[in-house]
Design a protein around this motif. Structure first.
Motif, mmCIF file in Angstrom:
data_model
loop_
_atom_site.group_PDB
_atom_site.id
_atom_site.type_symbol
_atom_site.label_atom_id
_atom_site.label_comp_id
_atom_site.label_asym_id
_atom_site.label_seq_id
_atom_site.Cartn_x
_atom_site.Cartn_y
_atom_site.Cartn_z
ATOM 1 N N ASP A 107 0.854 -1.199 0.000
ATOM 2 C CA ASP A 107 0.000 0.000 0.000
ATOM 3 C C ASP A 107 0.887 1.246 0.000
ATOM 4 O O ASP A 107 0.920 1.999 0.966
ATOM 5 C CB ASP A 107 -0.912 -0.019 1.232
ATOM 6 C CG ASP A 107 -1.942 1.110 1.224
ATOM 7 O OD1 ASP A 107 -2.210 1.655 0.126
ATOM 8 O OD2 ASP A 107 -2.461 1.450 2.294
ATOM 9 N N PRO A 108 1.616 1.449 -1.105
ATOM 10 C CA PRO A 108 2.538 2.591 -1.140
ATOM 11 C C PRO A 108 1.853 3.941 -1.333
ATOM 12 O O PRO A 108 2.521 4.977 -1.284
ATOM 13 C CB PRO A 108 3.434 2.273 -2.334
ATOM 14 C CG PRO A 108 2.559 1.463 -3.243
ATOM 15 C CD PRO A 108 1.684 0.648 -2.337
ATOM 16 N N ASP A 109 0.545 3.936 -1.541
ATOM 17 C CA ASP A 109 -0.183 5.170 -1.840
ATOM 18 C C ASP A 109 -1.007 5.656 -0.657
ATOM 19 O O ASP A 109 -2.083 6.224 -0.831
ATOM 20 C CB ASP A 109 -1.096 4.956 -3.050
ATOM 21 C CG ASP A 109 -0.336 4.476 -4.268
ATOM 22 O OD1 ASP A 109 0.794 4.950 -4.474
ATOM 23 O OD2 ASP A 109 -0.850 3.610 -4.995
ATOM 24 N N GLY A 110 -0.522 5.435 0.553
ATOM 25 C CA GLY A 110 -1.237 5.906 1.729
ATOM 26 C C GLY A 110 -1.452 7.405 1.680
ATOM 27 O O GLY A 110 -0.613 8.154 1.159
ATOM 28 N N PRO A 111 -2.564 7.889 2.209
ATOM 29 C CA PRO A 111 -2.863 9.323 2.149
ATOM 30 C C PRO A 111 -1.880 10.130 3.001
ATOM 31 O O PRO A 111 -1.245 9.599 3.917
ATOM 32 C CB PRO A 111 -4.279 9.403 2.714
ATOM 33 C CG PRO A 111 -4.408 8.203 3.594
ATOM 34 C CD PRO A 111 -3.592 7.129 2.949
ATOM 35 N N PRO A 112 -1.751 11.424 2.716
ATOM 36 C CA PRO A 112 -0.800 12.256 3.466
ATOM 37 C C PRO A 112 -1.030 12.240 4.973
ATOM 38 O O PRO A 112 -0.077 12.337 5.744
ATOM 39 C CB PRO A 112 -1.030 13.657 2.883
ATOM 40 C CG PRO A 112 -1.587 13.423 1.517
ATOM 41 C CD PRO A 112 -2.399 12.170 1.630
ATOM 42 N N ASP A 113 -2.296 12.123 5.389
ATOM 43 C CA ASP A 113 -2.574 12.128 6.826
ATOM 44 C C ASP A 113 -2.430 10.743 7.460
ATOM 45 O O ASP A 113 -2.580 10.598 8.677
ATOM 46 C CB ASP A 113 -3.979 12.680 7.095
ATOM 47 C CG ASP A 113 -5.070 11.840 6.433
ATOM 48 O OD1 ASP A 113 -4.742 11.060 5.519
ATOM 49 O OD2 ASP A 113 -6.244 11.974 6.827
ATOM 50 N N ASP A 114 -2.119 9.728 6.628
ATOM 51 C CA ASP A 114 -1.949 8.375 7.157
ATOM 52 C C ASP A 114 -0.970 7.600 6.274
ATOM 53 O O ASP A 114 -1.304 6.556 5.713
ATOM 54 C CB ASP A 114 -3.304 7.658 7.209
ATOM 55 C CG ASP A 114 -3.253 6.350 7.975
ATOM 56 O OD1 ASP A 114 -2.251 6.119 8.685
ATOM 57 O OD2 ASP A 114 -4.215 5.560 7.871
ATOM 58 N N PRO A 115 0.270 8.097 6.154
ATOM 59 C CA PRO A 115 1.209 7.481 5.216
ATOM 60 C C PRO A 115 1.605 6.057 5.578
ATOM 61 O O PRO A 115 2.050 5.294 4.722
ATOM 62 C CB PRO A 115 2.423 8.425 5.263
ATOM 63 C CG PRO A 115 2.327 9.088 6.599
ATOM 64 C CD PRO A 115 0.855 9.238 6.869
ATOM 65 N N ARG A 116 1.431 5.670 6.839
ATOM 66 C CA ARG A 116 1.794 4.321 7.267
ATOM 67 C C ARG A 116 0.574 3.394 7.363
ATOM 68 O O ARG A 116 0.601 2.390 8.071
ATOM 69 C CB ARG A 116 2.527 4.374 8.614
ATOM 70 C CG ARG A 116 3.934 4.938 8.482
ATOM 71 C CD ARG A 116 4.729 4.734 9.766
ATOM 72 N NE ARG A 116 4.693 3.363 10.270
ATOM 73 C CZ ARG A 116 5.399 2.351 9.767
ATOM 74 N NH1 ARG A 116 6.176 2.541 8.709
ATOM 75 N NH2 ARG A 116 5.310 1.139 10.304
ATOM 76 N N ARG A 117 -0.464 3.753 6.638
ATOM 77 C CA ARG A 117 -1.679 2.937 6.660
ATOM 78 C C ARG A 117 -1.373 1.482 6.312
ATOM 79 O O ARG A 117 -1.810 0.561 7.015
ATOM 80 C CB ARG A 117 -2.690 3.502 5.657
ATOM 81 C CG ARG A 117 -3.953 2.655 5.504
ATOM 82 C CD ARG A 117 -4.868 3.267 4.450
ATOM 83 N NE ARG A 117 -4.262 3.268 3.118
ATOM 84 C CZ ARG A 117 -4.735 3.943 2.076
ATOM 85 N NH1 ARG A 117 -5.813 4.693 2.219
ATOM 86 N NH2 ARG A 117 -4.134 3.885 0.903
ATOM 87 N N GLY A 118 -0.623 1.242 5.251
ATOM 88 C CA GLY A 118 -0.352 -0.112 4.799
ATOM 89 C C GLY A 118 0.373 -0.967 5.819
ATOM 90 O O GLY A 118 -0.095 -2.061 6.176
ATOM 91 N N PRO A 119 1.544 -0.524 6.310
ATOM 92 C CA PRO A 119 2.250 -1.334 7.312
ATOM 93 C C PRO A 119 1.430 -1.587 8.572
ATOM 94 O O PRO A 119 1.502 -2.663 9.157
ATOM 95 C CB PRO A 119 3.495 -0.499 7.613
ATOM 96 C CG PRO A 119 3.697 0.356 6.407
ATOM 97 C CD PRO A 119 2.332 0.635 5.882
ATOM 98 N N VAL A 120 0.637 -0.597 8.982
ATOM 99 C CA VAL A 120 -0.166 -0.751 10.192
ATOM 100 C C VAL A 120 -1.238 -1.820 9.983
ATOM 101 O O VAL A 120 -1.442 -2.696 10.839
ATOM 102 C CB VAL A 120 -0.801 0.591 10.604
ATOM 103 C CG1 VAL A 120 -1.846 0.397 11.688
ATOM 104 C CG2 VAL A 120 0.279 1.562 11.076
ATOM 105 N N VAL A 121 -1.945 -1.771 8.847
ATOM 106 C CA VAL A 121 -2.988 -2.759 8.580
ATOM 107 C C VAL A 121 -2.377 -4.148 8.427
ATOM 108 O O VAL A 121 -2.902 -5.142 8.951
ATOM 109 C CB VAL A 121 -3.800 -2.370 7.333
ATOM 110 C CG1 VAL A 121 -4.787 -3.485 6.970
ATOM 111 C CG2 VAL A 121 -4.549 -1.069 7.555
#
Length: 323
Positions: A32-46
Motif C-alpha cells: 500500500d505505497p499510496d497511503g494518504p498524506p494524513d496516514d502514510p503508514r496505513r499499509g504497514p499498520v494494517v
C-alpha cells in the motif's frame, strides 16, 4: 498460491485480506505505497494488524510473482494496477467501479483479454449456493417466461461527504450484475431513471434513485438503490417475475432479529453463506485453472454504461437509448 492485495484504500481491502489470510494454501502478501498524506503508514499498520507480510511497493509485489491479485486502490489508480497485473499473468479481482471513465474500463478489459487472464469484478451477491440455485430454477423455467425483474439494494450514507459517490454508483452495479447473470449478458437497450440528492452528502450525489432498464428481448428490470437510515438494510434482493410464477432471491436474508439487551440496539443476524468468502474462493479457483465465475470485466462495463445513462436520464428527465 501466491496472492497479493494491492492497496488498503478501499474499505473492503482489509476484510478481504483477512479472509484470504485464513484460506488454506494461500501465501498472502500486501502493499500500500499510496497511503494518504494524513496516514502514510496505513499499509504497514494494517498488515501488522492482520499478521501478513508487507512489501514496500508494487514492484516488489510483481517481483514475488503472484498468481492472483486483488486490486483495491483508489478508483483512479485501478486501471494502472489491473494492467500491470494482467501483464504479469495474474488473475485479477477488482471492486466496482473498475474505473470512472468508460475508456479506462474498456482498456482494463482489453488488457486482461490480451493476457488471457480473467478480470473478475467483486460482486459478492452473485456467488454462493442460493443464487446458483435461483439461476438454475430460472433456466429450467420455474417461473415460465421471465418478463420482469424487481430489485432493491438499500444502503446507509457514507461516513463522510468526500466518500459519497451517490446511490446509483454505490448500489446499482450490484443489482445490475445479478440481472446480467440471469439475462446471460444481454446488453441494455434503454434506461430511464429518477433521482434526488435531498439526503446526499454532497451536491449531485443521489440519495434516492429508481431506474428502469429495458432489454432488446422485451424484458424489463426495475431497480431501487436508495439510501436508508436502517442500520441493517440487507440485500441485494430481487424478485424474478414470469408468466406462471415468481422467484425471490435475497443475498442477505434476515435469520434472527430482535432487541439485544447487551448492546441496547436492534439485533440483526443474516442467514446464508458468507458471500465474500464464497467470492474469494471462486476467484482463487480461477487462478488454479477452474472456469471463471461471477461478473467479469465485460459485465462491469455494461453496468458502468447503464449507470452513466441513468444519471443522464435523471438529469434530463428523458429515457436514454444505449447502443
Amino acid at each position: 498460491m501466491k496472492v497479493a492485495v494491492m492497496s488498503f484504500a478501499d474499505e473492503r481491502a482489509e476484510p478481504w485480506a483477512r479472509l484470504l489470510r485464513d484460506l488454506p494454501g494461500v501465501d498472502l502478501v500486501t502493499a500500500d505505497p499510496d497511503g494518504p498524506p494524513d496516514d502514510p503508514r496505513r499499509g504497514p499498520v494494517v498488515a501488522a494488524r492482520l499478521g501478513v507480510p508487507y512489501l514496500d511497493g508494487y514492484d516488489a509485489v510483481f517481483a514475488a510473482r503472484p498468481q492472483a491479485v486483488v486490486v483495491t486502490g483508489e478508483t483512479d489508480r485501478r486501471r494502472e494496477l489491473v494492467e500491470r497485473a494482467a501483464e504479469a499473468g495474474a488473475q485479477v479481482l477488482c471492486p466496482h467501479p473498475p474505473a470512472d471513465a468508460e475508456e479506462d474500463a474498456q482498456a482494463m478489459v482489453d488488457a486482461c483479454t490480451k493476457a488471457a487472464v480473467r478480470l473478475t469484478v467483486a460482486s459478492p451477491a452473485c456467488f454462493g449456493e442460493a443464487f446458483a440455485t435461483a439461476r438454475r430454477g430460472l433456466a429450467e423455467g420455474v417461473v415460465g417466461t421471465l418478463t420482469t425483474v424487481h430489485g432493491a439494494y438499500h444502503g446507509q450514507p457514507p461516513a463522510t461527504a468526500d466518500d459519497d459517490a451517490g446511490a446509483l454508483a454505490a448500489r446499482a452495479p450490484y443489482l445490475l450484475d445479478l440481472v446480467d447473470a440471469v439475462f446471460d449478458g444481454e446488453p441494455a437497450a434503454q434506461v430511464y431513471a429518477q433521482a434526488n440528492s435531498v439526503l446526499g452528502g454532497r451536491p449531485g450525489a443521489e440519495s434516492a434513485a429508481l431506474l428502469t432498464v429495458c432489454y432488446p428481448s422485451g424484458r424489463v428490470a426495475a431497480l431501487d438503490c436508495s439510501r436508508t437510515p436502517d442500520p441493517h438494510p440487507g440485500g441485494p434482493a430481487l424478485t424474478f417475475v414470469g408468466d406462471r410464477a415468481s422467484l425471490e432471491y435475497d443475498a442477505r436474508p434476515r435469520l434472527l432479529g430482535g432487541h439485544d439487551a447487551t448492546t441496547g440496539a436492534e439485533r440483526w443476524e443474516p442467514g446464508g453463506d458468507d458471500l465474500d468468502a464464497a467470492m474469494l474462493r471462486a476467484f482463487l479457483a480461477t487462478a488454479d485453472g477452474a472456469p471463471g465465475t461471477g461478473p467479469d470485466g465485460a459485465a462491469a462495463l455494461r453496468a458502468l454504461r447503464i449507470v452513466r445513462a441513468a444519471r443522464t436520464s435523471a438529469r434530463t428527465g428523458r429515457p436514454v437509448e444505449l447502443r
